[in-house]
Write a protein that holds these residues in place. Sequence first.
Motif, PDB file in Angstrom:
ATOM      1  N   ALA A  31       0.914  -1.190  -0.027  1.00  0.00           N
ATOM      2  CA  ALA A  31       0.003  -0.058   0.013  1.00  0.00           C
ATOM      3  C   ALA A  31       0.906   1.129  -0.083  1.00  0.00           C
ATOM      4  CB  ALA A  31      -0.870   0.135   1.363  1.00  0.00           C
ATOM      5  N   PRO A  32       0.252   2.301  -0.493  1.00  0.00           N
ATOM      6  CA  PRO A  32       1.219   3.602  -0.613  1.00  0.00           C
ATOM      7  C   PRO A  32       1.219   4.038   1.004  1.00  0.00           C
ATOM      8  CG  PRO A  32      -0.724   3.952  -1.390  1.00  0.00           C
ATOM      9  CD  PRO A  32      -0.778   2.429  -1.497  1.00  0.00           C
ATOM     10  N   HIS A  33       2.382   4.544   1.488  1.00  0.00           N
ATOM     11  CA  HIS A  33       2.316   5.298   2.393  1.00  0.00           C
ATOM     12  C   HIS A  33       3.436   6.628   2.498  1.00  0.00           C
ATOM     13  CE1 HIS A  33       5.231   1.952   2.511  1.00  0.00           C
ATOM     14  NE2 HIS A  33       5.874   2.509   3.165  1.00  0.00           N
ATOM     15  N   THR A  34       3.400   7.251   3.775  1.00  0.00           N
ATOM     16  CA  THR A  34       4.329   8.631   3.793  1.00  0.00           C
ATOM     17  C   THR A  34       5.087   8.256   4.833  1.00  0.00           C
ATOM     18  OG1 THR A  34       2.441   9.778   2.935  1.00  0.00           O
ATOM     19  CG2 THR A  34       4.182  10.963   3.959  1.00  0.00           C
ATOM     20  N   LEU A  35       6.475   8.526   4.724  1.00  0.00           N
ATOM     21  CA  LEU A  35       7.708   8.470   5.420  1.00  0.00           C
ATOM     22  C   LEU A  35       7.996  10.040   5.811  1.00  0.00           C
ATOM     23  CD1 LEU A  35       9.354   6.460   6.978  1.00  0.00           C
ATOM     24  CD2 LEU A  35      11.094   6.639   5.421  1.00  0.00           C
ATOM     25  N   THR A  36       7.830  10.525   7.244  1.00  0.00           N
ATOM     26  CA  THR A  36       7.717  11.834   7.622  1.00  0.00           C
ATOM     27  C   THR A  36       9.165  11.811   8.637  1.00  0.00           C
ATOM     28  OG1 THR A  36       5.507  12.003   7.408  1.00  0.00           O
ATOM     29  CG2 THR A  36       6.823  13.877   8.700  1.00  0.00           C
ATOM     30  N   LEU A  37      10.111  12.826   8.107  1.00  0.00           N
ATOM     31  CA  LEU A  37      11.305  13.220   8.976  1.00  0.00           C
ATOM     32  C   LEU A  37      10.960  14.745   9.585  1.00  0.00           C
ATOM     33  CD1 LEU A  37      14.637  12.436   8.694  1.00  0.00           C
ATOM     34  CD2 LEU A  37      14.366  15.038   8.487  1.00  0.00           C
ATOM     35  N   VAL A  38      11.134  14.724  11.016  1.00  0.00           N
ATOM     36  CA  VAL A  38      11.002  15.931  11.605  1.00  0.00           C
ATOM     37  C   VAL A  38      12.186  16.448  12.393  1.00  0.00           C
ATOM     38  CG1 VAL A  38       9.674  16.972  13.393  1.00  0.00           C
ATOM     39  CG2 VAL A  38       8.455  15.863  11.703  1.00  0.00           C
ATOM     40  N   THR A  39      12.679  17.443  12.112  1.00  0.00           N
ATOM     41  CA  THR A  39      14.016  17.848  12.947  1.00  0.00           C
ATOM     42  C   THR A  39      13.595  18.966  13.903  1.00  0.00           C
ATOM     43  OG1 THR A  39      15.298  17.408  11.006  1.00  0.00           O
ATOM     44  CG2 THR A  39      16.277  18.863  12.882  1.00  0.00           C
ATOM     45  N   ARG A  62       8.075  11.914   2.238  1.00  0.00           N
ATOM     46  CA  ARG A  62       8.303  11.385   1.240  1.00  0.00           C
ATOM     47  C   ARG A  62       7.202  10.130   0.960  1.00  0.00           C
ATOM     48  NH1 ARG A  62      14.141  11.424   0.312  1.00  0.00           N
ATOM     49  NH2 ARG A  62      13.500  10.056  -1.535  1.00  0.00           N
ATOM     50  N   GLU A  63       6.747  10.116  -0.159  1.00  0.00           N
ATOM     51  CA  GLU A  63       5.874   9.176  -0.546  1.00  0.00           C
ATOM     52  C   GLU A  63       6.327   7.740  -0.715  1.00  0.00           C
ATOM     53  OE1 GLU A  63       2.442   9.250  -0.229  1.00  0.00           O
ATOM     54  OE2 GLU A  63       2.692  11.367   0.386  1.00  0.00           O
ATOM     55  N   ILE A  95      11.771  10.091  12.785  1.00  0.00           N
ATOM     56  CA  ILE A  95      11.159   9.793  11.467  1.00  0.00           C
ATOM     57  C   ILE A  95      10.062   8.603  11.865  1.00  0.00           C
ATOM     58  CG2 ILE A  95      12.638   7.644  10.970  1.00  0.00           C
ATOM     59  CD1 ILE A  95      12.748   9.105   8.162  1.00  0.00           C
ATOM     60  N   SER A  96       8.850   8.858  11.040  1.00  0.00           N
ATOM     61  CA  SER A  96       7.685   8.076  11.251  1.00  0.00           C
ATOM     62  C   SER A  96       7.040   7.488  10.077  1.00  0.00           C
ATOM     63  CB  SER A  96       6.751   8.626  12.371  1.00  0.00           C
ATOM     64  OG  SER A  96       6.311   9.904  11.552  1.00  0.00           O
ATOM     65  N   LEU A  97       6.315   6.327  10.207  1.00  0.00           N
ATOM     66  CA  LEU A  97       5.627   5.983   8.959  1.00  0.00           C
ATOM     67  C   LEU A  97       3.965   6.127   8.961  1.00  0.00           C
ATOM     68  CD1 LEU A  97       6.508   4.568   6.224  1.00  0.00           C
ATOM     69  CD2 LEU A  97       5.551   2.478   7.411  1.00  0.00           C
ATOM     70  N   SER A  98       3.538   6.641   7.916  1.00  0.00           N
ATOM     71  CA  SER A  98       1.870   6.784   8.206  1.00  0.00           C
ATOM     72  C   SER A  98       1.074   5.559   8.401  1.00  0.00           C
ATOM     73  CB  SER A  98       1.388   7.663   6.753  1.00  0.00           C
ATOM     74  OG  SER A  98       1.667   6.846   5.697  1.00  0.00           O
ATOM     75  N   ASP A  99       1.691   4.470   7.961  1.00  0.00           N
ATOM     76  CA  ASP A  99       1.117   3.222   8.021  1.00  0.00           C
ATOM     77  C   ASP A  99       1.372   2.581   9.299  1.00  0.00           C
ATOM     78  OD1 ASP A  99      -0.693   0.993   7.596  1.00  0.00           O
ATOM     79  OD2 ASP A  99       0.254   0.650   5.472  1.00  0.00           O
ATOM     80  N   LEU A 100       0.903   1.738   9.700  1.00  0.00           N
ATOM     81  CA  LEU A 100       1.496   0.839  10.856  1.00  0.00           C
ATOM     82  C   LEU A 100       2.979   0.209  10.765  1.00  0.00           C
ATOM     83  CD1 LEU A 100      -0.948   0.118  12.718  1.00  0.00           C
ATOM     84  CD2 LEU A 100      -0.627  -2.234  12.394  1.00  0.00           C
ATOM     85  N   ALA A 101       3.557   0.643  11.826  1.00  0.00           N
ATOM     86  CA  ALA A 101       5.200   0.167  11.559  1.00  0.00           C
ATOM     87  C   ALA A 101       5.747  -0.298  12.952  1.00  0.00           C
ATOM     88  CB  ALA A 101       5.986   1.331  11.264  1.00  0.00           C
ATOM     89  N   LYS A 102       6.712  -1.282  13.057  1.00  0.00           N
ATOM     90  CA  LYS A 102       7.318  -1.698  13.965  1.00  0.00           C
ATOM     91  C   LYS A 102       8.833  -1.291  13.999  1.00  0.00           C
ATOM     92  CE  LYS A 102       6.146  -6.036  13.381  1.00  0.00           C
ATOM     93  NZ  LYS A 102       6.044  -7.513  13.597  1.00  0.00           N
ATOM     94  N   PRO A 103       9.171  -0.621  14.651  1.00  0.00           N
ATOM     95  CA  PRO A 103       8.609   0.204  15.866  1.00  0.00           C
ATOM     96  C   PRO A 103       7.799   1.529  15.095  1.00  0.00           C
ATOM     97  CG  PRO A 103      10.974   0.871  15.790  1.00  0.00           C
ATOM     98  CD  PRO A 103      10.826  -0.427  15.070  1.00  0.00           C
ATOM     99  N   ALA A 104       7.052   2.154  15.702  1.00  0.00           N
ATOM    100  CA  ALA A 104       6.285   3.415  15.226  1.00  0.00           C
ATOM    101  C   ALA A 104       7.187   4.344  14.813  1.00  0.00           C
ATOM    102  CB  ALA A 104       5.181   3.916  16.514  1.00  0.00           C
ATOM    103  N   THR A 105       8.102   4.785  15.313  1.00  0.00           N
ATOM    104  CA  THR A 105       9.182   5.874  15.011  1.00  0.00           C
ATOM    105  C   THR A 105      10.592   5.488  15.406  1.00  0.00           C
ATOM    106  OG1 THR A 105       9.108   7.006  17.398  1.00  0.00           O
ATOM    107  CG2 THR A 105       7.400   7.518  15.460  1.00  0.00           C
ATOM    108  N   ARG A 106      11.513   6.162  14.819  1.00  0.00           N
ATOM    109  CA  ARG A 106      13.006   6.018  14.977  1.00  0.00           C
ATOM    110  C   ARG A 106      13.279   7.532  15.203  1.00  0.00           C
ATOM    111  NH1 ARG A 106      15.418   1.102  16.080  1.00  0.00           N
ATOM    112  NH2 ARG A 106      14.438  -0.410  14.607  1.00  0.00           N
ATOM    113  N   GLU A 107      14.483   7.516  16.205  1.00  0.00           N
ATOM    114  CA  GLU A 107      14.856   8.811  16.749  1.00  0.00           C
ATOM    115  C   GLU A 107      16.264   8.809  16.743  1.00  0.00           C
ATOM    116  OE1 GLU A 107      12.625  11.217  19.410  1.00  0.00           O
ATOM    117  OE2 GLU A 107      14.298  10.781  20.751  1.00  0.00           O
ATOM    118  N   VAL A 108      16.977   9.961  16.573  1.00  0.00           N
ATOM    119  CA  VAL A 108      18.515  10.304  16.709  1.00  0.00           C
ATOM    120  C   VAL A 108      18.636  11.844  17.420  1.00  0.00           C
ATOM    121  CG1 VAL A 108      20.704  10.785  15.599  1.00  0.00           C
ATOM    122  CG2 VAL A 108      19.274   8.824  14.882  1.00  0.00           C
ATOM    123  N   GLN A 109      19.321  11.679  18.390  1.00  0.00           N
ATOM    124  CA  GLN A 109      19.655  12.987  18.918  1.00  0.00           C
ATOM    125  C   GLN A 109      21.067  13.428  19.047  1.00  0.00           C
ATOM    126  OE1 GLN A 109      17.879  12.708  22.956  1.00  0.00           O
ATOM    127  NE2 GLN A 109      16.035  12.791  22.271  1.00  0.00           N
TER     128      GLN A 109
END
Length: 130
Positions: free
Chosen positions: A56-64, A76-77, A109-123
């Motif tokens: 299925a199409p989904h969106t990956l979103t990166l937030v800083t 990004r689609e 970073i997070s995916l608009s669809d179900l994901a394992k894990p739901a998000t990933r993070e770097v600090q």
Amino acid sequence: MAQPRKTGAYELGPLDCRMLDGAGIERVLPKKLIVGEEPDLLCRIVVTQPATVASAPHTLTLVTKMGDQTTYQQAREVRISSVGRRALVFVIPADRISAEDGGKVTINISLSDLAKPATREVQVVMEPAD
């Protein structure tokens, strides 16, 4: 008889962020950066579609964020057309992580669809120059 694939969780690989030096060479991202020496950042993530999950199409979103303030966001689609994986690359411009006083930079970073894990993070911590 073959079972139809159903919706389910995609898998997010680790968020791999590196810094780009002036010559465009990737370097390991340290835990601390000096204010005034901010590099562009290059972040990669792999999205995997398990064999039992329907495409299925989904969106990956990166937030800083610098502290609590969002300084950069890019979506990004992405569609995985068959069972497998898709790697995506994001470039975060240096001016989006710069701050005179320093502080904590969080890249999420997070995916608009179900994901394992739901998000990933770097600090990364920005420290003032001596």
